[in-house]
Scaffold this motif. Structure first.
Motif, PDB file in Angstrom:
ATOM      1  N   TRP A  69       0.813  -1.214   0.000  1.00 63.52           N
ATOM      2  CA  TRP A  69       0.000   0.000   0.000  1.00 63.52           C
ATOM      3  C   TRP A  69       0.847   1.266   0.000  1.00 63.52           C
ATOM      4  CZ3 TRP A  69      -4.487  -0.215  -1.871  1.00 63.52           C
ATOM      5  CH2 TRP A  69      -5.336  -1.300  -1.650  1.00 63.52           C
ATOM      6  N   TRP A  86       0.445   4.164  -2.894  1.00 63.48           N
ATOM      7  CA  TRP A  86       0.039   5.566  -2.688  1.00 63.48           C
ATOM      8  C   TRP A  86       1.150   6.530  -3.062  1.00 63.48           C
ATOM      9  CZ3 TRP A  86      -4.418   4.564  -3.465  1.00 63.48           C
ATOM     10  CH2 TRP A  86      -5.165   3.633  -2.752  1.00 63.48           C
ATOM     11  N   CYS A 118      -1.381  12.661  -1.829  1.00 61.94           N
ATOM     12  CA  CYS A 118      -2.717  12.093  -1.663  1.00 61.94           C
ATOM     13  C   CYS A 118      -2.931  11.785  -0.191  1.00 61.94           C
ATOM     14  CB  CYS A 118      -2.944  10.871  -2.547  1.00 61.94           C
ATOM     15  SG  CYS A 118      -1.925   9.449  -2.235  1.00 61.94           S
ATOM     16  N   VAL A 176      -4.971   9.330   2.375  1.00 58.22           N
ATOM     17  CA  VAL A 176      -5.544   7.991   2.348  1.00 58.22           C
ATOM     18  C   VAL A 176      -6.069   7.657   3.744  1.00 58.22           C
ATOM     19  CG1 VAL A 176      -5.032   5.556   1.939  1.00 58.22           C
ATOM     20  CG2 VAL A 176      -3.950   7.308   0.516  1.00 58.22           C
ATOM     21  N   ASN A 177      -7.277   7.126   3.808  1.00 61.00           N
ATOM     22  CA  ASN A 177      -7.861   6.805   5.116  1.00 61.00           C
ATOM     23  C   ASN A 177      -7.441   5.407   5.588  1.00 61.00           C
ATOM     24  OD1 ASN A 177      -9.590   4.921   3.877  1.00 61.00           O
ATOM     25  ND2 ASN A 177     -11.360   6.293   3.915  1.00 61.00           N
ATOM     26  N   LYS A 235      -8.932   2.695   5.668  1.00 57.18           N
ATOM     27  CA  LYS A 235      -9.394   1.580   4.828  1.00 57.18           C
ATOM     28  C   LYS A 235      -8.631   1.523   3.500  1.00 57.18           C
ATOM     29  CE  LYS A 235     -14.020   1.471   6.757  1.00 57.18           C
ATOM     30  NZ  LYS A 235     -15.447   1.607   6.494  1.00 57.18           N
ATOM     31  N   ASN A 236      -7.583   2.330   3.394  1.00 58.62           N
ATOM     32  CA  ASN A 236      -6.786   2.429   2.165  1.00 58.62           C
ATOM     33  C   ASN A 236      -7.606   2.935   0.983  1.00 58.62           C
ATOM     34  OD1 ASN A 236      -3.996   1.920   2.657  1.00 58.62           O
ATOM     35  ND2 ASN A 236      -4.592  -0.154   3.236  1.00 58.62           N
ATOM     36  N   HIS A 237      -8.463   3.912   1.249  1.00 58.58           N
ATOM     37  CA  HIS A 237      -9.205   4.599   0.204  1.00 58.58           C
ATOM     38  C   HIS A 237      -8.641   6.007   0.067  1.00 58.58           C
ATOM     39  CE1 HIS A 237     -12.957   1.949   1.141  1.00 58.58           C
ATOM     40  NE2 HIS A 237     -12.015   1.271   0.525  1.00 58.58           N
ATOM     41  N   VAL A 238      -8.456   6.443  -1.169  1.00 60.53           N
ATOM     42  CA  VAL A 238      -7.993   7.815  -1.404  1.00 60.53           C
ATOM     43  C   VAL A 238      -9.137   8.770  -1.071  1.00 60.53           C
ATOM     44  CG1 VAL A 238      -7.197   9.476  -3.126  1.00 60.53           C
ATOM     45  CG2 VAL A 238      -6.329   7.137  -3.169  1.00 60.53           C
ATOM     46  N   VAL A 239      -8.853   9.709  -0.187  1.00 58.34           N
ATOM     47  CA  VAL A 239      -9.836  10.714   0.213  1.00 58.34           C
ATOM     48  C   VAL A 239      -9.666  11.968  -0.646  1.00 58.34           C
ATOM     49  CG1 VAL A 239     -10.543  12.215   2.131  1.00 58.34           C
ATOM     50  CG2 VAL A 239     -10.011   9.804   2.548  1.00 58.34           C
ATOM     51  N   LYS A 260     -13.051  14.934   6.174  1.00 59.08           N
ATOM     52  CA  LYS A 260     -12.668  13.551   5.873  1.00 59.08           C
ATOM     53  C   LYS A 260     -11.164  13.319   6.023  1.00 59.08           C
ATOM     54  CE  LYS A 260     -16.484  12.764   2.703  1.00 59.08           C
ATOM     55  NZ  LYS A 260     -16.853  12.562   1.310  1.00 59.08           N
ATOM     56  N   CYS A 278      -6.392  10.456   8.404  1.00 61.81           N
ATOM     57  CA  CYS A 278      -5.730  10.032   7.163  1.00 61.81           C
ATOM     58  C   CYS A 278      -4.208  10.095   7.281  1.00 61.81           C
ATOM     59  CB  CYS A 278      -6.158  10.924   6.000  1.00 61.81           C
ATOM     60  SG  CYS A 278      -7.812  10.605   5.386  1.00 61.81           S
TER      61      CYS A 278
END
Length: 164
Positions: free
Chosen positions: A6, A10, A31, A33-34, A36-40, A89, A93
């Motif tokens: 991960w 990223w 970037c 990233v939260n 949950k490994n989602h790009v915010v 959000k 992160c």
């Protein structure tokens, strides 16, 4: 075929974002990233929306050292663009960041500046990962990591603030 972890993933995203930069001194991409490994959010450094790109940099013209007199810079930092997109959000992160030369030949170990670290800290961003080497598929990426709170406090102390 092995998948990148991960962190490398990223940092690759941040590297691509850096290629969108319009700054003449440094290409910076980031970037958020939260957990949950989602790009915010993602961002790059450059002039504000609908404004001309940086073509005549006053900081280059006046030979202003890096880290000084940011108020003269028309560019919005990549980290700040991320925060502007993410809003609340951003809390919790991690920041992934690439700083490289305009020809992409040199990768710099640069962490967020005082102003950006202050806003990242206030918004609850926890860590910053910074690429230290070019990001090439199949080659292990070197990176540094720092806690946002520590980066902010270090920047603050360098400016002589917070001392009684």
């Amino acid at each position: 075929m092995t998948r990148p972890d991960w962190i490398e993933t990223w940092l690759r995203v941040a590297d691509v974002m850096a290629d969108r930069s319009t700054c003449q001194k440094y290409l910076v991409g980031a970037c958020l990233v939260n957990e949950k490994n989602h790009v915010v959010a993602s961002g790059f450094n450059g002039a504000p929306r609908k404004q001309p790109h940086c073509s005549d940099c006053i900081r280059i013209r006046k030979n202003i050292p890096s880290g000084e007199q940011y108020e003269l810079c028309e560019s919005i930092h990549a980290e700040m663009n991320c925060l502007l997109q993410a809003g609340q959000k951003a809390h919790g992160c991690k920041l992934f960041m690439v700083v490289k030369s305009p020809d992409s030949s040199i990768y710099y170990e640069r962490y967020p500046c005082f102003m950006c670290s202050k806003f990242l800290y206030q918004n609850g961003v926890t860590e910053a990962y910074v690429a230290l080497s070019p990001i090439i598929k199949g080659v292990e990426v070197e990176y540094g990591v720092g806690l946002i709170e520590a980066i902010y406090l270090c920047n603050r102390d360098e400016k002589g603030m917070g001392k009684e």
